[in-house]
Design an enzyme around this catalytic site. Structure first.
Site, PDB file in Angstrom:
ATOM      1  CB  SER A 145      -0.813   0.128   1.223  1.00 39.67           C
ATOM      2  OG  SER A 145      -1.570   1.389   1.429  1.00 39.67           O
ATOM      3  CE1 TYR A 159      -4.227  -2.383   4.991  1.00 37.44           C
ATOM      4  CE2 TYR A 159      -3.317  -0.107   4.254  1.00 37.44           C
ATOM      5  CZ  TYR A 159      -3.669  -1.376   3.954  1.00 37.44           C
ATOM      6  OH  TYR A 159      -3.889  -2.053   2.837  1.00 37.44           O
TER       7      TYR A 159
END
Length: 252
Positions: A145, A159
C-alpha cells in the site's frame, strides 16, 4: 489474449474479489494457469474460476485462511498437486481495520493484532511455504500500500505498519532467492474501488485526501493488475527488491 505467460502457474491469495480477482483474470489473460485462495466466499471464488476457465486456462479455487499460518503449506501443496508446479506467487490477501490514533482509549487492539497476523505473518507463511517449490526464475509479488511509505492522515499506524513490514521482508526475500533468478517486489497501490476501501472510507474519497494526489483520481484495478503481469512476465526478470507505487502521485 496474449500468451506471454502461457505454461506458467500462478497463485493469487485472496483472489475471490477486488484486486485479487482482477489480478487472477489479468494473469489468465496473459495465458497463465491460476489458483486463487479464499476464506469464506466460495460462490464468488467459483465464479472467478469459471471466468478464468472461459479464457482457456486451468483454474482452481482453494479455501485457505491466511490468519492461520499452518494453512500456508497445505495451500501451496494443493496448488503443486493440481498444476504440477508453481511459478508466480501474488501475496494479495489482506484486511484493513478502521483505525484510530494510537492513544485512543478505546483502541480496538484485538482486530488490529489480527490485521498484523493476516497482513504480515500470513504473507510470510505463504512465502516460506512457496519458496522451496517455486520454479527457478519465478516471481513473488507482494501487494502493499502507498501507506507503507507515506502516511498522510491519522488513524492508520497499524495498517501502515503492516505494509511497511512487507517492504523489508520482500527485500530480504529478493536477496535470499536471487541466486535462483527468483524476483520479489512490492506493488503499492493507492485507493482503489474495492470493498476494503469502502469499509474504511465509506462511499467516496474525501476531498482532503484526493487533493493529495498529483493525478486527481483513484487507481483502477486494471492499472494495478497490469503491473503485476509485467513483473510476472519475461520483461520483469531484472526487477527485484523494488517498491513501485501505483498511487497517482500520493507519495511525492
Amino acid at each position: 489474449m496474449s500468451n506471454i505467460l502461457k505454461g506458467k502457474v500462478a497463485l493469487v491469495t485472496g483472489g475471490s474479489r477486488g484486486l485479487g480477482a482482477a489480478t487472477a483474470e489479468a494473469l489468465a489473460g496473459q495465458g497463465a494457469d491460476v489458483a486463487i485462495s479464499y476464506v469464506t466466499s466460495a460462490e464468488k471464488a467459483e465464479a472467478v474460476v469459471e471466468t478464468l476457465r472461459a479464457r482457456g486456462v486451468r483454474a482452481l479455487a482453494i479455501q485457505s485462511d491466511q490468519a492461520d499460518m499452518a494453512a500456508a503449506r497445505p495451500l501451496v501443496e494443493k496448488v503443486v498437486a493440481y498444476f504440477g508446479k508453481l511459478d508466480i506467487l501474488v501475496n494479495n490477501a489482506a484486511i484493513a481495520v478502521q483505525g484510530k490514533t494510537v492513544d485512543a482509549p478505546d483502541l480496538d487492539t484485538v482486530n488490529l493484532d489480527r490485521q498484523w497476523q493476516i497482513n504480515v505473518m500470513g504473507a510470510v507463511a505463504t512465502t516460506r511455504a512457496a519458496a522451496p517449490v517455486l520454479s527457478d526464475g519465478g516471481r513473488i509479488i507482494f501487494i502493499g500500500s502507498a501507506l507503507g511509505t507515506h502516511v498522510p492522515f491519522t488513524g492508520a499506524a497499524d495498517y501502515a505498519g503492516t505494509k511497511a513490514a512487507i517492504i523489508g521482508y520482500a527485500k530480504g526475500v529478493a536477496r535470499d532467492l536471487g541466486g535462483r533468478n527468483i524476483t520479489a517486489n512490492v506493488i503499492q497501490p493507492g485507493v482503489m474501488p474495492t470493498d476494503m476501501a469502502a469499509e474504511v472510507l465509506g462511499d467516496g474519497v474525501p476531498d482532503a485526501l484526493m487533493n493529495l494526489h498529483a493525478i486527481r483520481r483513484i487507481a483502477t484495478l486494471e492499472e494495478v493488475s497490469a503491473l503485476v503481469c509485467h513483473l510476472a512476465g519475461p520483461n520483469g526478470g531484472y526487477i527485484t527488491g523494488g517498491v513501485i507505487d501505483v498511487a497517482g502521485g500520493l507519495a511525492i
